[in-house]
Enzyme design. Structure first.
Site, PDB file in Angstrom:
ATOM      1  N   ILE A 192       7.283   7.376  17.363  1.00  0.00           N
ATOM      2  CA  ILE A 192       6.923   8.017  16.094  1.00  0.00           C
ATOM      3  C   ILE A 192       5.638   8.828  16.243  1.00  0.00           C
ATOM      4  O   ILE A 192       5.605  10.023  15.954  1.00  0.00           O
ATOM      5  CB  ILE A 192       6.777   6.970  14.980  1.00  0.00           C
ATOM      6  CG1 ILE A 192       8.042   6.110  14.873  1.00  0.00           C
ATOM      7  CG2 ILE A 192       6.473   7.663  13.647  1.00  0.00           C
ATOM      8  CD1 ILE A 192       9.293   6.865  14.516  1.00  0.00           C
TER       9      ILE A 192
ATOM     10  N   LYS B 284       0.830  -1.207   0.000  1.00  0.00           N
ATOM     11  CA  LYS B 284       0.000   0.000   0.000  1.00  0.00           C
ATOM     12  C   LYS B 284       0.865   1.258   0.000  1.00  0.00           C
ATOM     13  O   LYS B 284       0.632   2.195  -0.777  1.00  0.00           O
ATOM     14  CB  LYS B 284      -0.907   0.022   1.229  1.00  0.00           C
ATOM     15  CG  LYS B 284      -1.696   1.323   1.402  1.00  0.00           C
ATOM     16  CD  LYS B 284      -2.536   1.317   2.660  1.00  0.00           C
ATOM     17  CE  LYS B 284      -1.779   1.753   3.888  1.00  0.00           C
ATOM     18  NZ  LYS B 284      -1.728   3.224   4.024  1.00  0.00           N
ATOM     19  N   ASN B 285       1.863   1.290   0.869  1.00  0.00           N
ATOM     20  CA  ASN B 285       2.659   2.506   1.027  1.00  0.00           C
ATOM     21  C   ASN B 285       3.645   2.729  -0.114  1.00  0.00           C
ATOM     22  O   ASN B 285       4.292   3.772  -0.178  1.00  0.00           O
ATOM     23  CB  ASN B 285       3.398   2.486   2.364  1.00  0.00           C
ATOM     24  CG  ASN B 285       2.446   2.657   3.535  1.00  0.00           C
ATOM     25  OD1 ASN B 285       1.348   3.210   3.383  1.00  0.00           O
ATOM     26  ND2 ASN B 285       2.835   2.174   4.700  1.00  0.00           N
TER      27      ASN B 285
ATOM     28  N   ASP C  77       4.406   0.835  12.353  1.00  0.00           N
ATOM     29  CA  ASP C  77       3.257   0.113  11.820  1.00  0.00           C
ATOM     30  C   ASP C  77       3.181  -1.336  12.284  1.00  0.00           C
ATOM     31  O   ASP C  77       2.200  -2.034  11.997  1.00  0.00           O
ATOM     32  CB  ASP C  77       3.265   0.151  10.287  1.00  0.00           C
ATOM     33  CG  ASP C  77       2.738   1.465   9.736  1.00  0.00           C
ATOM     34  OD1 ASP C  77       2.253   2.297  10.528  1.00  0.00           O
ATOM     35  OD2 ASP C  77       2.793   1.668   8.507  1.00  0.00           O
TER      36      ASP C  77
ATOM     37  N   ARG D  61      -8.468  -0.403   4.473  1.00  0.00           N
ATOM     38  CA  ARG D  61      -7.556   0.600   3.922  1.00  0.00           C
ATOM     39  C   ARG D  61      -6.180   0.002   3.633  1.00  0.00           C
ATOM     40  O   ARG D  61      -5.474   0.495   2.751  1.00  0.00           O
ATOM     41  CB  ARG D  61      -7.391   1.781   4.890  1.00  0.00           C
ATOM     42  CG  ARG D  61      -8.610   2.668   5.024  1.00  0.00           C
ATOM     43  CD  ARG D  61      -8.287   3.870   5.901  1.00  0.00           C
ATOM     44  NE  ARG D  61      -7.072   4.511   5.433  1.00  0.00           N
ATOM     45  CZ  ARG D  61      -6.028   4.826   6.214  1.00  0.00           C
ATOM     46  NH1 ARG D  61      -6.069   4.559   7.506  1.00  0.00           N
ATOM     47  NH2 ARG D  61      -4.962   5.399   5.718  1.00  0.00           N
TER      48      ARG D  61
ATOM     49  N   ARG E  13      -4.668  10.818   3.991  1.00  0.00           N
ATOM     50  CA  ARG E  13      -3.622  11.837   4.014  1.00  0.00           C
ATOM     51  C   ARG E  13      -2.658  11.727   2.838  1.00  0.00           C
ATOM     52  O   ARG E  13      -2.091  12.720   2.402  1.00  0.00           O
ATOM     53  CB  ARG E  13      -2.822  11.729   5.317  1.00  0.00           C
ATOM     54  CG  ARG E  13      -3.572  12.098   6.573  1.00  0.00           C
ATOM     55  CD  ARG E  13      -2.645  12.051   7.762  1.00  0.00           C
ATOM     56  NE  ARG E  13      -1.436  12.819   7.516  1.00  0.00           N
ATOM     57  CZ  ARG E  13      -1.325  14.135   7.706  1.00  0.00           C
ATOM     58  NH1 ARG E  13      -2.355  14.814   8.159  1.00  0.00           N
ATOM     59  NH2 ARG E  13      -0.202  14.757   7.451  1.00  0.00           N
TER      60      ARG E  13
ATOM     61  N   ARG F 155       0.389  14.847  11.962  1.00  0.00           N
ATOM     62  CA  ARG F 155       1.247  14.531  10.825  1.00  0.00           C
ATOM     63  C   ARG F 155       1.237  15.729   9.869  1.00  0.00           C
ATOM     64  O   ARG F 155       0.612  15.696   8.812  1.00  0.00           O
ATOM     65  CB  ARG F 155       0.767  13.263  10.125  1.00  0.00           C
ATOM     66  CG  ARG F 155       0.747  12.066  11.057  1.00  0.00           C
ATOM     67  CD  ARG F 155       0.981  10.763  10.335  1.00  0.00           C
ATOM     68  NE  ARG F 155      -0.238  10.211   9.778  1.00  0.00           N
ATOM     69  CZ  ARG F 155      -0.315   9.011   9.198  1.00  0.00           C
ATOM     70  NH1 ARG F 155       0.746   8.262   9.107  1.00  0.00           N
ATOM     71  NH2 ARG F 155      -1.444   8.562   8.725  1.00  0.00           N
ATOM     72  N   PRO F 156       1.916  16.810  10.234  1.00  0.00           N
ATOM     73  CA  PRO F 156       1.874  18.030   9.429  1.00  0.00           C
ATOM     74  C   PRO F 156       2.641  17.870   8.115  1.00  0.00           C
ATOM     75  O   PRO F 156       3.431  16.938   7.945  1.00  0.00           O
ATOM     76  CB  PRO F 156       2.559  19.061  10.334  1.00  0.00           C
ATOM     77  CG  PRO F 156       3.480  18.256  11.194  1.00  0.00           C
ATOM     78  CD  PRO F 156       2.762  16.953  11.429  1.00  0.00           C
ATOM     79  N   ILE F 157       2.397  18.802   7.182  1.00  0.00           N
ATOM     80  CA  ILE F 157       3.092  18.770   5.890  1.00  0.00           C
ATOM     81  C   ILE F 157       4.072  19.931   5.779  1.00  0.00           C
ATOM     82  O   ILE F 157       4.421  20.343   4.683  1.00  0.00           O
ATOM     83  CB  ILE F 157       2.094  18.773   4.710  1.00  0.00           C
ATOM     84  CG1 ILE F 157       1.257  20.057   4.699  1.00  0.00           C
ATOM     85  CG2 ILE F 157       1.201  17.549   4.750  1.00  0.00           C
ATOM     86  CD1 ILE F 157       0.474  20.240   3.401  1.00  0.00           C
ATOM     87  N   ASP F 158       4.538  20.448   6.919  1.00  0.00           N
ATOM     88  CA  ASP F 158       5.441  21.584   6.878  1.00  0.00           C
ATOM     89  C   ASP F 158       6.741  21.278   6.144  1.00  0.00           C
ATOM     90  O   ASP F 158       7.298  22.147   5.462  1.00  0.00           O
ATOM     91  CB  ASP F 158       5.734  22.092   8.298  1.00  0.00           C
ATOM     92  CG  ASP F 158       6.339  21.018   9.184  1.00  0.00           C
ATOM     93  OD1 ASP F 158       5.874  19.864   9.110  1.00  0.00           O
ATOM     94  OD2 ASP F 158       7.270  21.320   9.944  1.00  0.00           O
ATOM     95  N   GLN F 159       7.240  20.040   6.247  1.00  0.00           N
ATOM     96  CA  GLN F 159       8.483  19.695   5.556  1.00  0.00           C
ATOM     97  C   GLN F 159       8.291  19.651   4.039  1.00  0.00           C
ATOM     98  O   GLN F 159       9.195  20.013   3.284  1.00  0.00           O
ATOM     99  CB  GLN F 159       9.013  18.354   6.064  1.00  0.00           C
ATOM    100  CG  GLN F 159       9.353  18.344   7.548  1.00  0.00           C
ATOM    101  CD  GLN F 159      10.403  19.377   7.919  1.00  0.00           C
ATOM    102  OE1 GLN F 159      11.531  19.333   7.465  1.00  0.00           O
ATOM    103  NE2 GLN F 159      10.001  20.339   8.751  1.00  0.00           N
TER     104      GLN F 159
ATOM    105  N   CYS G 277      -4.917  13.545  12.496  1.00  0.00           N
ATOM    106  CA  CYS G 277      -4.916  12.117  12.216  1.00  0.00           C
ATOM    107  C   CYS G 277      -5.165  11.394  13.526  1.00  0.00           C
ATOM    108  O   CYS G 277      -4.713  11.845  14.581  1.00  0.00           O
ATOM    109  CB  CYS G 277      -3.577  11.708  11.610  1.00  0.00           C
ATOM    110  SG  CYS G 277      -3.410   9.939  11.329  1.00  0.00           S
TER     111      CYS G 277
END
Length: 421
Positions: free
Chosen positions: A329, A22-23, A307, A399, A95, A124-128, A119
């Site tokens: 994490i 999936k990932n 995970d 999922r 996400r 789980r921000p997207i700042d990076q 989440c």
């Protein structure tokens, strides 16, 4: 709404085919936005998240044709123009939708993507992602819950990531593939799925070196070409079934699993007294004697994967002694603990540390799934619990696990899917 019903006590014996990852699939589908023609992906897992990403690509204007285990993804043709916007309605459900940001900006000069928001398992921000795109010359604007990114053409830059974010790295690698000049990502994520993305982009004509190490170098090219590619097997699915075999004292061949993707998981299985061996067809897992306690600290790859934390916690409940688990994490990834407690598990939480006292006599109960991996852990608990376990809200499972009940039933588990009244 469906539920999973498990009767505990069966020993698992046989073969379980491991589906495509999936990932890995999600960033590869996003990468199909980059080339000028139709790309074909094989060994695509039949998962809710893959369907969501396919729906997003169609909303953007691409065609996505499914044929058994393959997806053919083609860009808009003729007068049809791409829409370049990922709406909140889809991003809120997955996400990974944010992965279209880098490819769209790289190829079309702009994109508008809904901010993912919170989440269940933690922030789980997207700042990076945005920091990297700005370093490459993009203009970033936040507007009513959306992020607008524009750049006539992205330019290569050296980007030092604050943390080894997987989706952040993937977004920036895809953006840099069509940028002008060289981009260097430092403190990059090292997961096999990041390596897989680099392999596919290089097949398209990109120039990427160092994927799988902390420093990735991307020399931008002017155009990428469509490809055909088979997706790697899912290491987390393989790890989950490995734990199932160990807990039930089973003997299971995980068909297609790659041991080099499972080093940390295999090491802990062996420490628990489980036999794990690489074979020509995959990885064989044999349980037998008493399970031994193991201590785990989740870390970015190549450390122990977050995970797999919930699944190993269930195994620790059956071990002869005390195990200590530290989740480093995500700050909210112990939501399965109260549900395991309903089944008789003895787990005490203090901050990011869980103390698991083994030798638990688990009993079947109705339990509620809260997220993807928590769902899997409750199914595993049901395999060894006395009596019947009902796992509710299994849309979380769908999922990331393809027909988990069918695969487990194929090796002897007493498990079925049913409608929840």
């Amino acid at each position: 709404m469906d539920k999973i019903v498990v009767e505990g006590g069966a020993r698992l014996v046989g073969k379980i085919p491991i589906s495509g990852a999936k990932n890995a699939a999600l960033p590869l589908l996003a990468a199909a936005l980059l080339p000028s023609g139709a790309s074909t992906f094989k060994n695509v897992p039949d998962l809710a998240d893959v369907k969501t990403m396919s729906k997003l690509l169609r909303m953007l204007g691409w065609t996505v044709d499914a044929d058994k285990r393959s997806l053919v993804i083609a860009p808009p043709t003729g007068k049809k123009k791409p829409k370049l916007e990922a709406p909140y309605e889809l991003v809120k459900t997955m996400r990974a939708s944010v992965l279209v940001l880098g490819p769209l900006v790289a190829r079309y000069g702009r994109a508008r993507v809904s901010m993912p928001g919170g989440c269940a398992i933690g922030a789980r921000p997207i700042d990076q992602h945005l920091k990297g795109l700005q370093a490459m010359g993009a203009k970033v604007t936040l507007d009513h819950g959306y992020v607008d990114v524009e750049a006539k053409r992205l330019k290569g830059a050296t980007i030092v990531l604050d943390m080894p974010t997987v989706t952040g790295c993937e977004n920036l690698i895809m953006a840099a593939a069509l940028a002008k000049g060289r981009t260097v990502l430092e403190n990059a994520a090292r997961e096999p799925e990041v390596e897989e993305l680099a392999v596919v982009l290089n097949k398209m004509g990109a120039k990427i070196q160092g994927a799988g190490t902390p420093i990735i170098t991307i020399d931008g090219v002017d155009e990428l070409l469509p490809i055909e590619h088979a997706i790697i097997p899912d290491r987390i699915e393989a790890g989950t079934f490995a734990v199932a075999a160990a807990m039930t004292r089973g003997d299971v061949l995980l068909e297609g699993a790659r041991p080099e993707h499972l080093d940390a998981v295999i090491a802990k299985l062996r420490a628990a007294g489980v036999q794990v061996a690489a074979e020509a067809g995959g990885v064989r897992v044999r349980g037998g004697g008493d399970l031994q306690p193991v201590d785990i600290v989740t870390q970015p790859h190549p450390g122990f994967p977050t995970d797999m934390q919930a699944q190993f916690m269930v195994m620790a409940c059956m071990a002869k002694g005390q195990s200590i688990i530290k989740e480093m994490i995500f700050e909210n990834r112990y939501m399965h603990v109260p549900e395991l407690g309903r089944m008789g598990a003895d787990v005490q939480i203090s901050g990011r540390t869980a103390v698991v006292r083994g030798n638990s006599k688990l009993n079947g109960a109705s339990v509620m799934a809260t997220d993807l991996r928590a769902s899997a852990s409750l199914v595993l608990a049901g395999l060894v619990a006395a009596g019947k376990t009902e796992v509710l809200r299994v849309y979380h499972l769908d999922r990331g696990y393809e027909s988990i009940e069918k695969k487990l039933r194929g090796v002897g588990a007493k498990i079925k899917r049913a409608k929840d009244a």
